[in-house]
Design a protein around this motif. Structure first.
Motif, PDB file in Angstrom:
ATOM      1  N   UNK A  55      85.124  32.604   7.501  1.00 22.42           N
ATOM      2  CA  UNK A  55      83.871  31.587   7.848  1.00 22.42           C
ATOM      3  C   UNK A  55      83.300  31.552   6.757  1.00 22.42           C
ATOM      4  N   UNK A  56      83.890  31.662   5.592  1.00 17.78           N
ATOM      5  CA  UNK A  56      83.895  31.388   4.090  1.00 17.78           C
ATOM      6  C   UNK A  56      83.496  30.052   3.464  1.00 17.78           C
ATOM      7  N   UNK A  57      83.295  29.792   2.862  1.00 19.03           N
ATOM      8  CA  UNK A  57      82.430  28.461   2.419  1.00 19.03           C
ATOM      9  C   UNK A  57      82.282  27.668   3.400  1.00 19.03           C
TER      10      UNK A  57
ATOM     11  N   UNK B 155      95.832  29.090  20.151  1.00 25.23           N
ATOM     12  CA  UNK B 155      94.881  28.836  18.934  1.00 25.23           C
ATOM     13  C   UNK B 155      94.060  30.035  18.400  1.00 25.23           C
ATOM     14  N   UNK B 156      93.435  30.381  19.848  1.00 20.42           N
ATOM     15  CA  UNK B 156      92.994  31.414  19.436  1.00 20.42           C
ATOM     16  C   UNK B 156      93.209  33.017  18.919  1.00 20.42           C
ATOM     17  N   UNK B 157      94.067  32.799  18.760  1.00 20.65           N
ATOM     18  CA  UNK B 157      95.269  34.210  18.264  1.00 20.65           C
ATOM     19  C   UNK B 157      95.070  34.069  16.512  1.00 20.65           C
ATOM     20  N   UNK B 158      94.943  32.245  16.396  1.00 20.73           N
ATOM     21  CA  UNK B 158      95.196  32.347  14.983  1.00 20.73           C
ATOM     22  C   UNK B 158      93.719  32.735  14.101  1.00 20.73           C
ATOM     23  N   UNK B 159      94.238  33.415  12.873  1.00 23.74           N
ATOM     24  CA  UNK B 159      93.323  33.667  12.162  1.00 23.74           C
ATOM     25  C   UNK B 159      92.749  32.700  10.794  1.00 23.74           C
TER      26      UNK B 159
ATOM     27  N   UNK C 113      94.948  25.752   3.856  1.00 23.89           N
ATOM     28  CA  UNK C 113      93.898  27.207   4.312  1.00 23.89           C
ATOM     29  C   UNK C 113      93.934  27.172   6.025  1.00 23.89           C
ATOM     30  N   UNK C 114      92.910  28.870   5.672  1.00 16.34           N
ATOM     31  CA  UNK C 114      92.895  28.939   7.004  1.00 16.34           C
ATOM     32  C   UNK C 114      91.370  28.218   7.781  1.00 16.34           C
ATOM     33  N   UNK C 115      91.625  27.992   8.810  1.00 13.10           N
ATOM     34  CA  UNK C 115      90.608  27.023   9.507  1.00 13.10           C
ATOM     35  C   UNK C 115      89.430  27.865  10.065  1.00 13.10           C
TER      36      UNK C 115
END
Length: 313
Positions: free
Chosen positions: A288-290, A281-285, A211-213
């Motif tokens: 702010x959910x959950x 890693x700043x470019x990663x999607x 899942x997205x971080x």
């Protein structure tokens, strides 16, 4: 005698080391001269490992990206396995790099600058589909693009290697070209354009995690990595100066900021810092959910800083 035994062992291991060095340098020359794509991976290694002199070894400043792309080389060309390292700290790649280790390395080599001077690529803003098409049709740009796409192919994706390839791709072209590619866009329902945009921007290999971080985790991971931390500090100081000035690294202070009160400097230095952060890693999607309610404001602030286009619209 014991001394004689040590002398023989020393000579033996010195000879073994020398033979391995020669073999590795021979492999490197073969790689550079081969027409099988090995040189493309090699070019990314030299950039990603961003080597500097440290005693008689080369130390990779960006160890994560360096090891990622070295692993790609070892996987695709197994003959290199005995010549490269895949450790977490220092990449002992002097056997491969020989006397090319240097303390100072220009962002773009003279040879690359000369190549780009022959490019007929336009530098005007346009859709991502147009940008992609022009790059493919331009011999200089296509050479760089195919190198990057080879490492970032979906069916054999190595995320860290792909990030290193993105850094190499965007740092080895004139800034105006990098800016045109990074800030290209598409109208909402143009699927061909959106596919071209994903190719140019490293999706899904370098930027998508499942899942997205959370955006908080992305910032914290970045700050734990010396290479990424430098990029983030520069980006923050050039684009969001008042954040640096007002709060520095005080997260409690950052939480009090309201996004509407956060104008971005949006100048040329800011754009350059943003372009330079690509392939980290700043470019990663991120999301702010959950998250617990108390962490939401800070997370949304970081999401705004990293992914808002308010600086560049």
């Amino acid at each position: 005698s014991l001394y004689s035994i040590f002398t023989v062992l020393f000579i033996y291991f010195t000879c073994i080391s020398t033979v391995q060095t020669i073999d590795c340098l021979h492999l490197k020359d073969q790689c550079i001269n081969a027409a099988n794509g090995c040189q493309s991976v090699w070019n990314v290694i030299e950039d990603a490992c961003n080597i500097s002199v440290l005693g008689n070894r080369c130390k990779a400043e960006d160890t994560v990206g360096c090891n990622g792309i070295i692993q790609v080389l070892a996987d695709e060309y197994p003959e290199f396995k005995n010549c490269v390292c895949t450790t977490d700290n220092i990449c002992s790649i002097t056997t491969l790099l020989g006397n090319q280790c240097s303390a100072n390395k220009d962002n773009i080599s003279t040879e690359t600058k000369l190549q780009w001077s022959l490019s007929a690529l336009s530098k005007q803003g346009k859709s991502c589909l147009d940008v992609n098409r022009e790059c493919v049709e331009d011999e200089v740009c296509n050479k760089q693009l195919s190198l990057y796409l080879k490492v970032c192919s979906e069916n054999k994706c190595n995320g860290e290697g792909c990030q290193a390839a993105i850094r190499f791709f965007y740092s080895n072209m004139p800034f105006e070209v990098a800016q045109m590619m990074i800030f290209c866009d598409c109208i909402q329902h143009d699927e061909s354009c959106h596919r071209a945009k994903e190719l140019l921007h490293g999706k899904p290999c370098a930027v998508t995690a499942v899942p997205p971080p959370s955006c908080l985790n992305v910032i914290h991971m970045c700050e734990e990595n010396e290479f990424c931390r430098k990029k983030y500090t520069t980006f923050r100081s050039k684009c969001w100066r008042h954040v640096t000035k007002k709060c520095y690294n005080d997260e409690a202070c950052l939480e009090t900021l309201i996004r509407g009160d956060m104008p971005c400097s949006a100048n040329a230095d800011c754009k350059a810092a943003y372009v330079s952060s690509w392939g980290t890693m700043l470019h990663m999607e991120c999301t702010c959910q959950n998250l617990p309610g108390v962490e939401q404001p800070l997370c949304e602030l970081f999401h705004h800083m990293l992914h808002s286009k308010s600086c560049f619209s």
